[in-house]
Design a protein around this motif. Sequence first.
Motif, PDB file in Angstrom:
ATOM      1  N   GLN A  70       0.848  -1.202   0.000  1.00 51.11           N
ATOM      2  CA  GLN A  70       0.000   0.000   0.000  1.00 51.11           C
ATOM      3  C   GLN A  70       0.879   1.247   0.000  1.00 51.11           C
ATOM      4  OE1 GLN A  70      -3.470   0.099  -0.294  1.00 51.11           O
ATOM      5  NE2 GLN A  70      -2.792   2.173  -0.754  1.00 51.11           N
ATOM      6  N   ARG A  71       1.960   1.198   0.817  1.00 53.53           N
ATOM      7  CA  ARG A  71       2.899   2.328   0.877  1.00 53.53           C
ATOM      8  C   ARG A  71       3.529   2.565  -0.484  1.00 53.53           C
ATOM      9  NH1 ARG A  71       5.007   0.460   5.489  1.00 53.53           N
ATOM     10  NH2 ARG A  71       6.836  -0.382   4.444  1.00 53.53           N
ATOM     11  N   LEU A  72       3.925   1.458  -1.148  1.00 50.88           N
ATOM     12  CA  LEU A  72       4.540   1.575  -2.464  1.00 50.88           C
ATOM     13  C   LEU A  72       3.559   2.161  -3.481  1.00 50.88           C
ATOM     14  CD1 LEU A  72       6.707   1.155  -4.545  1.00 50.88           C
ATOM     15  CD2 LEU A  72       6.138  -1.262  -4.638  1.00 50.88           C
ATOM     16  N   ALA A  73       2.306   1.706  -3.432  1.00 56.08           N
ATOM     17  CA  ALA A  73       1.285   2.221  -4.353  1.00 56.08           C
ATOM     18  C   ALA A  73       1.136   3.734  -4.175  1.00 56.08           C
ATOM     19  CB  ALA A  73      -0.043   1.516  -4.119  1.00 56.08           C
ATOM     20  N   ASP A  74       1.079   4.175  -2.917  1.00 53.54           N
ATOM     21  CA  ASP A  74       0.928   5.609  -2.638  1.00 53.54           C
ATOM     22  C   ASP A  74       2.152   6.386  -3.119  1.00 53.54           C
ATOM     23  OD1 ASP A  74      -1.434   4.905  -1.467  1.00 53.54           O
ATOM     24  OD2 ASP A  74      -0.684   4.986   0.583  1.00 53.54           O
ATOM     25  N   ALA A  75       3.351   5.873  -2.775  1.00 51.70           N
ATOM     26  CA  ALA A  75       4.585   6.575  -3.126  1.00 51.70           C
ATOM     27  C   ALA A  75       4.710   6.719  -4.642  1.00 51.70           C
ATOM     28  CB  ALA A  75       5.799   5.837  -2.564  1.00 51.70           C
ATOM     29  N   ASP A  90      -1.945   1.848  -9.289  1.00 49.50           N
ATOM     30  CA  ASP A  90      -3.361   1.479  -9.212  1.00 49.50           C
ATOM     31  C   ASP A  90      -3.526  -0.019  -8.976  1.00 49.50           C
ATOM     32  OD1 ASP A  90      -3.844   4.112  -9.741  1.00 49.50           O
ATOM     33  OD2 ASP A  90      -4.294   3.822 -11.870  1.00 49.50           O
ATOM     34  N   ALA A  91      -2.770  -0.846  -9.765  1.00 46.65           N
ATOM     35  CA  ALA A  91      -2.888  -2.299  -9.665  1.00 46.65           C
ATOM     36  C   ALA A  91      -2.521  -2.773  -8.266  1.00 46.65           C
ATOM     37  CB  ALA A  91      -1.998  -2.976 -10.705  1.00 46.65           C
ATOM     38  N   LEU A  92      -1.473  -2.185  -7.694  1.00 49.40           N
ATOM     39  CA  LEU A  92      -1.031  -2.554  -6.352  1.00 49.40           C
ATOM     40  C   LEU A  92      -2.094  -2.213  -5.317  1.00 49.40           C
ATOM     41  CD1 LEU A  92       2.673  -1.563  -5.724  1.00 49.40           C
ATOM     42  CD2 LEU A  92       1.542  -3.624  -4.935  1.00 49.40           C
ATOM     43  N   ALA A  93      -2.606  -0.987  -5.393  1.00 46.44           N
ATOM     44  CA  ALA A  93      -3.588  -0.530  -4.395  1.00 46.44           C
ATOM     45  C   ALA A  93      -4.827  -1.415  -4.440  1.00 46.44           C
ATOM     46  CB  ALA A  93      -3.953   0.932  -4.660  1.00 46.44           C
ATOM     47  N   VAL A  94      -5.307  -1.712  -5.659  1.00 44.18           N
ATOM     48  CA  VAL A  94      -6.508  -2.544  -5.800  1.00 44.18           C
ATOM     49  C   VAL A  94      -6.232  -3.963  -5.307  1.00 44.18           C
ATOM     50  CG1 VAL A  94      -8.105  -3.573  -7.456  1.00 44.18           C
ATOM     51  CG2 VAL A  94      -7.436  -1.198  -7.713  1.00 44.18           C
TER      52      VAL A  94
END
Lengths: 198, 198
Positions: free
Chosen positions: A40-45, B44-48
């Motif tokens: 999640q941290r990576l997605a945000d960053a 996006d793919a990671l967060a989802v």
Amino acid sequence: MSSPLLEQLIDALRVLPGVGQKSAQRMAYHVLERERAGGQRLADALAVAVEKIGHCARCRDFSEDEVCPTCASASRDVHQLCVVETPADRLAIEQATGYRGLYYVLQGRLSPLDGIGPAELGLDRLHARLAEGEVSELIVATNPTVEGEATAHYVGQIARQHNVRPSRLTHGVPLGGELEYVDRGTLSHAFGSRSEMP
Amino acid sequence: MSSPLLEQLIDALRVLPGVGQKSAQRMAYHVLERERAGGQRLADALAVAVEKIGHCARCRDFSEDEVCPTCASASRDVHQLCVVETPADRLAIEQATGYRGLYYVLQGRLSPLDGIGPAELGLDRLHARLAEGEVSELIVATNPTVEGEATAHYVGQIARQHNVRPSRLTHGVPLGGELEYVDRGTLSHAFGSRSEMP
């Protein structure tokens, strides 16, 4: 594959350099099994970086501000300017040396066949920068490749037009290496430019 | 570093397995220089994925639905159940073999020292599954390691309690390998269990 979203994630991970199908699978499973918070941290960053990071108006390095912290710093020597090809080169010099001057990042090298000329490297802005008259030494730290050397030659000429002294990193045998494994060009150069022992 | 956001991104990338400081730097620069759209897609793919992918209620593999597509499929043979340690093992079997039965993913192996017992592997649910009476063969495809073998033994006993025939993958010399480089244990096993040529 058991989940279309998982498939999408594996596919998206392949955008990273050096990551193929197998590594992408391993990364996706690792994140889902053990590192959901990190994922999640990576997605945000990533999302923030892609959106917010642009280029510094002074040195063309990556920066989230109009002018990067280095260019804005009052403690750097404005009389020295170091020209590098990429942000990674700039970081390498910053980490390895005690250099306290400023940088100019070309974001590439002259490569006419690929359509990369002086305009693409922002050399007009380098002209303007040198015309300001603050810089007295231009350290040309492009890579020692054919294109890097051509770029260095071109940049050196610009410096001379503004009465700025251009300098270039020394070539030679790397420290800690063995002569046996040094490439011929480097060895020949180092041999030819040998200096007297103190 | 010229940008705190860039530093955060490099730090966040290190959550991926096999990615250290240098690789993370290279990945961040690559995405910012050449793959901003791909970077956004990855974010996006990671967060989802992190939010939506859970576990299938039937096989415990990763799934974004209550029951994964394989378990929900009408075209799979419900009489065969293959027990594997991880989703990656399941994928390897699915890609390499023509197996048309169902899977059960332990998400680990018995390892009392790490506090992983039958409950952590969901073996109570495997009991319930076998008690349903549909499964006639349980293919125990745990890894041929000490812990994997112990897990296989335990799972095999569960199968026998429910009058289900447990089977195990054959050990032996890998196809295309050379005897000289096969490890001793495998070679000794393959030699001892040799079969008559047809």
